[in-house]
Design a protein around this motif. Structure first.
Motif, short mmCIF file in Angstrom:
data_model
loop_
_atom_site.label_atom_id
_atom_site.label_comp_id
_atom_site.label_asym_id
_atom_site.label_seq_id
_atom_site.Cartn_x
_atom_site.Cartn_y
_atom_site.Cartn_z
N GLU A 211 3.67 -4.54 -8.60
CA GLU A 211 3.01 -3.27 -8.92
C GLU A 211 1.65 -3.18 -8.24
O GLU A 211 1.29 -2.13 -7.69
N GLY B 169 2.30 -2.54 -4.67
CA GLY B 169 2.74 -1.15 -4.50
C GLY B 169 1.59 -0.16 -4.57
O GLY B 169 1.55 0.82 -3.82
N GLU B 170 0.63 -0.39 -5.48
CA GLU B 170 -0.53 0.49 -5.59
C GLU B 170 -1.34 0.48 -4.30
O GLU B 170 -1.77 1.52 -3.81
N ARG B 171 -1.54 -0.71 -3.75
CA ARG B 171 -2.29 -0.82 -2.50
C ARG B 171 -1.52 -0.19 -1.35
O ARG B 171 -2.10 0.42 -0.45
N GLN B 172 -0.21 -0.30 -1.38
CA GLN B 172 0.62 0.27 -0.33
C GLN B 172 0.65 1.80 -0.41
O GLN B 172 0.75 2.48 0.61
N ARG B 173 0.53 2.34 -1.63
CA ARG B 173 0.46 3.80 -1.76
C ARG B 173 -0.82 4.34 -1.14
O ARG B 173 -0.84 5.42 -0.55
N ILE B 174 -1.90 3.59 -1.27
CA ILE B 174 -3.17 3.99 -0.67
C ILE B 174 -3.11 3.87 0.85
O ILE B 174 -3.59 4.73 1.57
N ASN B 175 -2.49 2.77 1.32
CA ASN B 175 -2.37 2.51 2.75
C ASN B 175 -0.92 2.12 3.04
O ASN B 175 -0.54 0.97 2.85
N PRO B 176 -0.10 3.07 3.49
CA PRO B 176 1.33 2.79 3.71
C PRO B 176 1.61 1.63 4.68
O PRO B 176 2.67 1.03 4.62
N TYR C 108 0.02 -1.16 4.64
CA TYR C 108 -0.43 -2.40 3.99
C TYR C 108 0.76 -3.34 3.85
O TYR C 108 1.79 -2.97 3.31
#
Length: 145
Positions: A12, A15-22, A24
């Protein structure tokens, strides 16, 4: 009550960091946690466990609240402690923590701000009445502020 594995907490956060920077990557996530990416991959795939100290470090680096970090560490202990007795104790503590957290109502800061400033809700209701006046003094008098 089914308890989510601690690996889900890590996924999770990733995933949060990836939502900010796809773009990542898991490698970047591992670097931010201070571990190498193969080890993180083994942890996420439940092929390698964590020590309590490693769990505390990861919780801090992810930025978990004190309560979430405690829950995370108990999940790690319940899953990865070498002693069967320690795993059972951690599971029992975790059940208590989760039962207590289910009884708590949690708010995001924005929700708290709205609830804290009660007059925001009152003003929204006041606007709906037919005799509403767009006058600050009239509004303040009606709300008693």
């Amino acid at each position: 009550m089914k308890i989510k594995p601690y690996q889900d907490e890590l996924l999770e956060a990733f995933g949060e960091r990836q939502r900010i920077n796809p773009s990542y990557s898991l490698r970047s996530f591992a670097r931010s946690l201070g571990i190498d990416s193969p080890r993180l991959s083994r942890i996420l795939n439940n092929k390698q466990g964590l020590s309590l100290q490693a769990a505390e470090s990861l919780a801090e680096k992810i930025g978990m609240t004190k309560e979430k970090a405690n829950e995370f560490c108990l999940k790690v202990q319940a899953s990865d402690s070498r002693s069967k007795k320690a795993r059972i104790e951690a599971k029992n503590k975790l059940k208590c923590v989760l039962e207590n957290s289910q009884n708590k109502v949690t708010y995001k800061f924005q929700d708290y701000k709205i609830l804290h400033d009660w007059y925001n809700i009152a003003l929204l209701e006041l606007v709906e009445i037919s005799k509403f006046k767009y006058d600050m003094k009239w509004i303040a008098k009606k709300l008693g502020i």
